[in-house]
Write a protein that holds these residues in place. Structure first.
Motif, PDB file in Angstrom:
ATOM      1  N   SER A 312      -1.477  11.938   6.657  1.00 47.43           N
ATOM      2  CA  SER A 312      -2.503  11.359   7.517  1.00 47.43           C
ATOM      3  C   SER A 312      -3.912  11.460   6.942  1.00 47.43           C
ATOM      4  O   SER A 312      -4.889  11.141   7.622  1.00 47.43           O
ATOM      5  CB  SER A 312      -2.473  12.033   8.896  1.00 47.43           C
ATOM      6  N   ALA A 313      -4.039  11.860   5.707  1.00 45.22           N
ATOM      7  CA  ALA A 313      -5.368  11.958   5.100  1.00 45.22           C
ATOM      8  C   ALA A 313      -5.986  10.584   4.923  1.00 45.22           C
ATOM      9  O   ALA A 313      -5.296   9.593   4.649  1.00 45.22           O
ATOM     10  CB  ALA A 313      -5.270  12.656   3.744  1.00 45.22           C
ATOM     11  N   ASN A 314      -7.305  10.509   5.080  1.00 48.14           N
ATOM     12  CA  ASN A 314      -8.000   9.253   4.829  1.00 48.14           C
ATOM     13  C   ASN A 314      -7.704   8.748   3.419  1.00 48.14           C
ATOM     14  O   ASN A 314      -7.712   9.521   2.457  1.00 48.14           O
ATOM     15  CB  ASN A 314      -9.509   9.429   4.985  1.00 48.14           C
ATOM     16  N   GLY A 315      -7.436   7.447   3.326  1.00 48.03           N
ATOM     17  CA  GLY A 315      -7.190   6.834   2.020  1.00 48.03           C
ATOM     18  C   GLY A 315      -5.732   6.844   1.592  1.00 48.03           C
ATOM     19  O   GLY A 315      -5.422   6.334   0.508  1.00 48.03           O
ATOM     20  N   THR A 316      -4.836   7.378   2.416  1.00 46.07           N
ATOM     21  CA  THR A 316      -3.416   7.370   2.052  1.00 46.07           C
ATOM     22  C   THR A 316      -2.919   5.939   1.956  1.00 46.07           C
ATOM     23  O   THR A 316      -3.154   5.127   2.861  1.00 46.07           O
ATOM     24  CB  THR A 316      -2.586   8.136   3.094  1.00 46.07           C
ATOM     25  N   PRO A 317      -2.218   5.567   0.883  1.00 45.54           N
ATOM     26  CA  PRO A 317      -1.708   4.205   0.737  1.00 45.54           C
ATOM     27  C   PRO A 317      -0.729   3.844   1.853  1.00 45.54           C
ATOM     28  O   PRO A 317       0.024   4.685   2.351  1.00 45.54           O
ATOM     29  CB  PRO A 317      -1.003   4.230  -0.618  1.00 45.54           C
TER      30      PRO A 317
END
Length: 418
Positions: A312-317
């Motif tokens: 769920s981290a920002n920027g995960t593809p």
């Protein structure tokens, strides 16, 4: 060619003498790859529905509809809209029938003198409004010179801001001299009357809309409205189509059904017109884009839209992957235009609009990079970029990154929600 269309007046009980419109439109050619598309948002919530069940001759449900009365000088229409059931009643077979008659039993007076025709007009003002969602009606239109049936919407703030600042969304209009064609149009400040923004859809093979029931719909989300007939999308409009003029369609609207007789656009009835004529309504329904919980979004090769490694981290593809029912594949399609999983939003990286810009998971922030339209043709469109969610390289391998690309109607851009 453009079809000339003139102003209409809203005859609301709560406020009168409000100008409305019908506008010049440029017909749009339907994309044949988009025919017979299944409905989007399998888990969508129905917020309004009327299937018009009840005894023959009974009135519509007054908790859902109110009846407008009066004439309309602004379009030079010929009918007087009446109350009661003479011109709008259930048929006992699950239909509302709006009937235009050549008669005037009560000596109604119109702008041109004694009225020659009666008809009916119903709306949901004060009873139901919607902001976004799928708005649809299954109708069979009348036939004949001078007939003008319509299913449309007005901004609920019309009593405060007036028309055209209120906005108007014409889901379907038909005029009798075009038996095979319907029109869908937007009206707003600076693009009203003959300057409305819209398009048209024509049935193939010379079929007439009066011959059978058809479903007319708009899929409406922030910054985009898409029109369809029987699931075939024929136009989509965004603020980019307005040339810098104000988009006034991110607020509540109410619904209207009416059958007008005569006027500048359709022309008056003539010796070929047979009365009575009927607009038969089988169903009116509004569904939101909100699904309860989450649902998978399936695409190329039956695989699912997936958050890589369920991170769920920002920027995960965001990628294509075998459907597995995990939280990384449970998406909520929101009526605010967002598509969410793991508590975050589907996002176009850096708000890009270029071909091939990848999509990712990111904190929901309400920006245009996180607004999407799910159409009846199964496209998922980012209106800011005017591009579709796309599987890179048409590659169905697990882990293939998703991106935005010019909408082409290809299999790697087709998605089923739920």
């Amino acid at each position: 060619m453009d079809s000339p269309r003139l102003l209409r007046r809203c005859l609301l009980a709560a406020f009168s003498a409000v100008l409305l419109a019908s506008a010049a439109v440029t017909p749009a050619q339907a994309d044949p790859t988009r025919a017979a598309a299944p409905e989007p948002r399998a888990a969508a919530a129905v917020t309004f529905s009327d299937t018009f069940d009840g005894p023959a001759g009974s009135a519509v449900n007054s908790s859902k509809w109110q009846t407008e009365t009066g004439d309309n000088v602004n379009n030079h229409e010929r009918q007087f809209y009446t109350a009661g059931t003479n011109n709008a009643a259930l048929d006992g077979q699950g239909h509302l029938v709006i009937t235009a008659r050549r008669e005037n039993p009560n000596n109604y007076q119109c702008w041109y003198g004694r009225c020659e025709y009666t008809s009916a007009r119903l709306n949901t003002s004060g009873r139901f409004t919607t902001t976004y969602g799928r708005v649809e009606a299954r109708l069979k239109v009348p036939r004949g010179q001078g007939m003008w049936p319509a299913f449309w919407m007005l901004g609920n703030d019309i009593g405060q801001v007036g028309w055209p600042n209120s906005g108007e969304i014409d889901v379907m209009e038909n005029v009798g001299f075009e038996p095979s064609t319907v029109h869908g149009t937007l009206h707003g400040p600076g693009y009203s009357g003959s300057g409305g923004i819209g398009g048209a859809y024509t049935l193939p093979g010379g079929q007439a809309f009066a011959d059978a029931f058809h479903t007319f719909a708009v899929d409406w989300s922030p910054e985009a409205i898409t029109w369809s007939v029987d699931g075939t999308v024929y136009q989509r409009r965004t603020p980019a189509d307005l040339g810098g003029r104000q988009w006034v369609f991110n607020k509540p609207f109410f619904l209207i059904l009416n059958l007008a007789v005569g006027g500048y656009w359709p022309g008056d009835p003539d010796g070929s017109t047979v009365f009575p004529q009927q607009l038969v309504v089988d169903e009116v329904k509004v569904t939101t884009g909100e699904s309860s919980g989450g649902a998978p979004i399936r695409g190329l090769a039956g695989k699912c839209v997936d958050v890589a490694a369920a991170n769920s981290a920002n920027g995960t593809p965001v990628q294509l992957y075998d459907c597995n029912g995990t939280a990384a594949q449970q998406w909520t399609v929101g009526s605010d235009g967002s598509i969410r999983a793991l508590g975050k939003c589907l996002d176009v990286t850096a708000g890009g609009t270029a071909e091939g810009t990848p999509v990712q998971l990111y904190d929901c922030n309400g920006t245009a990079a996180q607004r999407w339209t799910v159409t009846g043709a199964r496209d998922i469109v980012n209106p800011q970029a005017n591009k579709c969610l796309d599987v890179t390289g048409n590659n169905s391998a697990n882990g293939t990154r998703l991106q935005i690309w010019t909408c082409a109607g290809t299999a790697n851009q087709k998605w089923t929600v739920g």
